[in-house]
Design a protein around this motif. Sequence first.
Motif, PDB file in Angstrom:
ATOM      1  N   ARG A  48       1.237 -16.641 -24.153  1.00 30.03           N
ATOM      2  CA  ARG A  48      -0.373 -17.133 -24.062  1.00 30.03           C
ATOM      3  C   ARG A  48      -0.848 -17.834 -25.461  1.00 30.03           C
ATOM      4  N   GLY A  49      -0.152 -17.341 -26.543  1.00 28.70           N
ATOM      5  CA  GLY A  49      -0.627 -17.767 -28.109  1.00 28.70           C
ATOM      6  C   GLY A  49       0.279 -18.644 -28.466  1.00 28.70           C
ATOM      7  N   LEU A  50       0.132 -18.974 -29.670  1.00 24.51           N
ATOM      8  CA  LEU A  50       1.057 -19.715 -30.434  1.00 24.51           C
ATOM      9  C   LEU A  50       2.299 -19.041 -31.125  1.00 24.51           C
ATOM     10  N   GLY A  51       3.302 -19.705 -31.003  1.00 25.59           N
ATOM     11  CA  GLY A  51       4.566 -18.927 -31.530  1.00 25.59           C
ATOM     12  C   GLY A  51       4.697 -19.090 -33.104  1.00 25.59           C
ATOM     13  N   THR A  52       5.494 -18.292 -33.676  1.00 26.78           N
ATOM     14  CA  THR A  52       5.784 -18.281 -35.165  1.00 26.78           C
ATOM     15  C   THR A  52       5.833 -19.522 -35.551  1.00 26.78           C
ATOM     16  N   VAL A  53       6.775 -20.594 -35.118  1.00 20.29           N
ATOM     17  CA  VAL A  53       7.045 -21.762 -35.716  1.00 20.29           C
ATOM     18  C   VAL A  53       5.826 -22.682 -35.560  1.00 20.29           C
ATOM     19  N   ALA A  54       5.150 -22.740 -34.317  1.00 16.46           N
ATOM     20  CA  ALA A  54       4.013 -23.553 -34.449  1.00 16.46           C
ATOM     21  C   ALA A  54       2.830 -23.041 -35.295  1.00 16.46           C
ATOM     22  N   THR A  55       2.920 -21.866 -35.728  1.00 19.48           N
ATOM     23  CA  THR A  55       1.593 -21.431 -36.888  1.00 19.48           C
ATOM     24  C   THR A  55       2.368 -21.895 -38.375  1.00 19.48           C
ATOM     25  N   VAL A  56       3.364 -21.860 -38.443  1.00 22.09           N
ATOM     26  CA  VAL A  56       4.187 -22.308 -39.689  1.00 22.09           C
ATOM     27  C   VAL A  56       3.931 -23.811 -39.780  1.00 22.09           C
ATOM     28  N   ILE A  57       4.188 -24.311 -38.821  1.00 19.53           N
ATOM     29  CA  ILE A  57       3.873 -25.891 -38.964  1.00 19.53           C
ATOM     30  C   ILE A  57       2.445 -26.439 -39.029  1.00 19.53           C
ATOM     31  N   LEU A  58       1.728 -25.540 -38.431  1.00 15.66           N
ATOM     32  CA  LEU A  58       0.212 -25.935 -38.422  1.00 15.66           C
ATOM     33  C   LEU A  58      -0.189 -25.509 -39.933  1.00 15.66           C
ATOM     34  N   VAL A  59       0.306 -24.451 -40.474  1.00 17.50           N
ATOM     35  CA  VAL A  59      -0.315 -24.086 -41.923  1.00 17.50           C
ATOM     36  C   VAL A  59       0.185 -25.127 -42.889  1.00 17.50           C
ATOM     37  N   ILE A  60       1.349 -25.587 -42.737  1.00 16.73           N
ATOM     38  CA  ILE A  60       2.036 -26.779 -43.623  1.00 16.73           C
ATOM     39  C   ILE A  60       1.448 -27.876 -43.294  1.00 16.73           C
ATOM     40  N   TRP A  61       1.018 -28.363 -42.315  1.00 16.27           N
ATOM     41  CA  TRP A  61       0.298 -29.541 -42.068  1.00 16.27           C
ATOM     42  C   TRP A  61      -0.987 -29.421 -42.585  1.00 16.27           C
ATOM     43  N   ALA A  62      -1.795 -28.316 -42.511  1.00 15.73           N
ATOM     44  CA  ALA A  62      -3.120 -28.216 -43.192  1.00 15.73           C
ATOM     45  C   ALA A  62      -2.976 -28.280 -44.642  1.00 15.73           C
ATOM     46  N   VAL A  63      -1.969 -27.562 -45.421  1.00 18.28           N
ATOM     47  CA  VAL A  63      -1.850 -27.716 -46.468  1.00 18.28           C
ATOM     48  C   VAL A  63      -1.784 -29.164 -47.324  1.00 18.28           C
ATOM     49  N   LEU A  64      -0.725 -29.851 -46.335  1.00 19.59           N
ATOM     50  CA  LEU A  64      -0.355 -31.183 -46.849  1.00 19.59           C
ATOM     51  C   LEU A  64      -1.557 -32.058 -46.797  1.00 19.59           C
ATOM     52  N   MET A  65      -2.672 -31.965 -45.644  1.00 30.21           N
ATOM     53  CA  MET A  65      -3.617 -32.607 -45.421  1.00 30.21           C
ATOM     54  C   MET A  65      -4.489 -32.276 -46.529  1.00 30.21           C
ATOM     55  N   LEU A  66      -4.850 -31.011 -47.029  1.00 28.93           N
ATOM     56  CA  LEU A  66      -5.492 -30.851 -48.272  1.00 28.93           C
ATOM     57  C   LEU A  66      -5.332 -31.337 -49.401  1.00 28.93           C
ATOM     58  N   LEU A  67      -3.905 -31.382 -49.508  1.00 27.20           N
ATOM     59  CA  LEU A  67      -3.375 -32.108 -50.647  1.00 27.20           C
ATOM     60  C   LEU A  67      -3.401 -33.481 -50.884  1.00 27.20           C
ATOM     61  N   GLY A  68      -3.475 -34.097 -49.697  1.00 29.10           N
ATOM     62  CA  GLY A  68      -3.574 -35.828 -49.557  1.00 29.10           C
ATOM     63  C   GLY A  68      -5.074 -35.769 -50.035  1.00 29.10           C
ATOM     64  N   VAL A  69      -5.935 -35.163 -49.381  1.00 31.44           N
ATOM     65  CA  VAL A  69      -7.228 -35.335 -49.548  1.00 31.44           C
ATOM     66  C   VAL A  69      -7.578 -35.043 -51.099  1.00 31.44           C
ATOM     67  N   GLY A  70      -7.269 -33.850 -51.714  1.00 31.96           N
ATOM     68  CA  GLY A  70      -7.339 -33.754 -52.895  1.00 31.96           C
ATOM     69  C   GLY A  70      -6.792 -34.917 -53.988  1.00 31.96           C
ATOM     70  N   LEU A  71      -5.946 -35.387 -53.734  1.00 34.49           N
ATOM     71  CA  LEU A  71      -5.127 -36.398 -54.523  1.00 34.49           C
ATOM     72  C   LEU A  71      -6.119 -37.669 -54.362  1.00 34.49           C
ATOM     73  N   VAL A  72      -6.552 -38.173 -53.135  1.00 32.78           N
ATOM     74  CA  VAL A  72      -7.562 -39.154 -53.096  1.00 32.78           C
ATOM     75  C   VAL A  72      -8.799 -38.936 -53.751  1.00 32.78           C
ATOM     76  N   ILE A  73      -9.222 -37.925 -53.896  1.00 28.58           N
ATOM     77  CA  ILE A  73     -10.591 -37.494 -54.391  1.00 28.58           C
ATOM     78  C   ILE A  73     -10.319 -37.664 -56.024  1.00 28.58           C
ATOM     79  N   LEU A  74      -9.201 -36.830 -56.478  1.00 26.88           N
ATOM     80  CA  LEU A  74      -8.924 -37.168 -58.046  1.00 26.88           C
ATOM     81  C   LEU A  74      -8.710 -38.597 -58.433  1.00 26.88           C
ATOM     82  N   ALA A  75      -7.865 -39.312 -57.565  1.00 22.96           N
ATOM     83  CA  ALA A  75      -7.601 -40.692 -57.726  1.00 22.96           C
ATOM     84  C   ALA A  75      -9.124 -41.560 -57.914  1.00 22.96           C
ATOM     85  N   GLY A  76     -10.065 -41.182 -57.011  1.00 22.06           N
ATOM     86  CA  GLY A  76     -11.312 -41.662 -57.189  1.00 22.06           C
ATOM     87  C   GLY A  76     -12.216 -41.325 -58.408  1.00 22.06           C
ATOM     88  N   ILE A  77     -11.988 -40.057 -58.823  1.00 26.17           N
ATOM     89  CA  ILE A  77     -12.508 -39.645 -60.128  1.00 26.17           C
ATOM     90  C   ILE A  77     -12.054 -40.425 -61.195  1.00 26.17           C
TER      91      ILE A  77
END
Length: 81
Positions: A48-77
């Motif tokens: 019924r829940g997410l498996g280990t692989v799905a959890t790891v992929i979601l965490v990696i995706w979230a980190v990459l998205m945050l890094l991307g947003v951070g880079l855009v903010i730094l480029a703007g600054i």
Amino acid sequence: HLLNYLTLYIGYLVALFTRRKQGLHDLVASTYVVDQWAYTGFPERQERGLGTVATVILVIWAVLMLLGVGLVILAGIAASF
């Protein structure tokens, strides 16, 4: 899968919030994936829940998205100086 690419892969995350765990591409095509244990004598093996692989992929995706947003903010600054 082009829809998921165009929406920055958010289309895959739609599956987290739908009852049948359908991604955006499944909703558009009116399809869904059937659990391999759903129509056997072992329905208790369904997860019924997410498996280990799905959890790891979601965490990696979230980190990459945050890094991307951070880079855009730094480029703007940097551009403002």
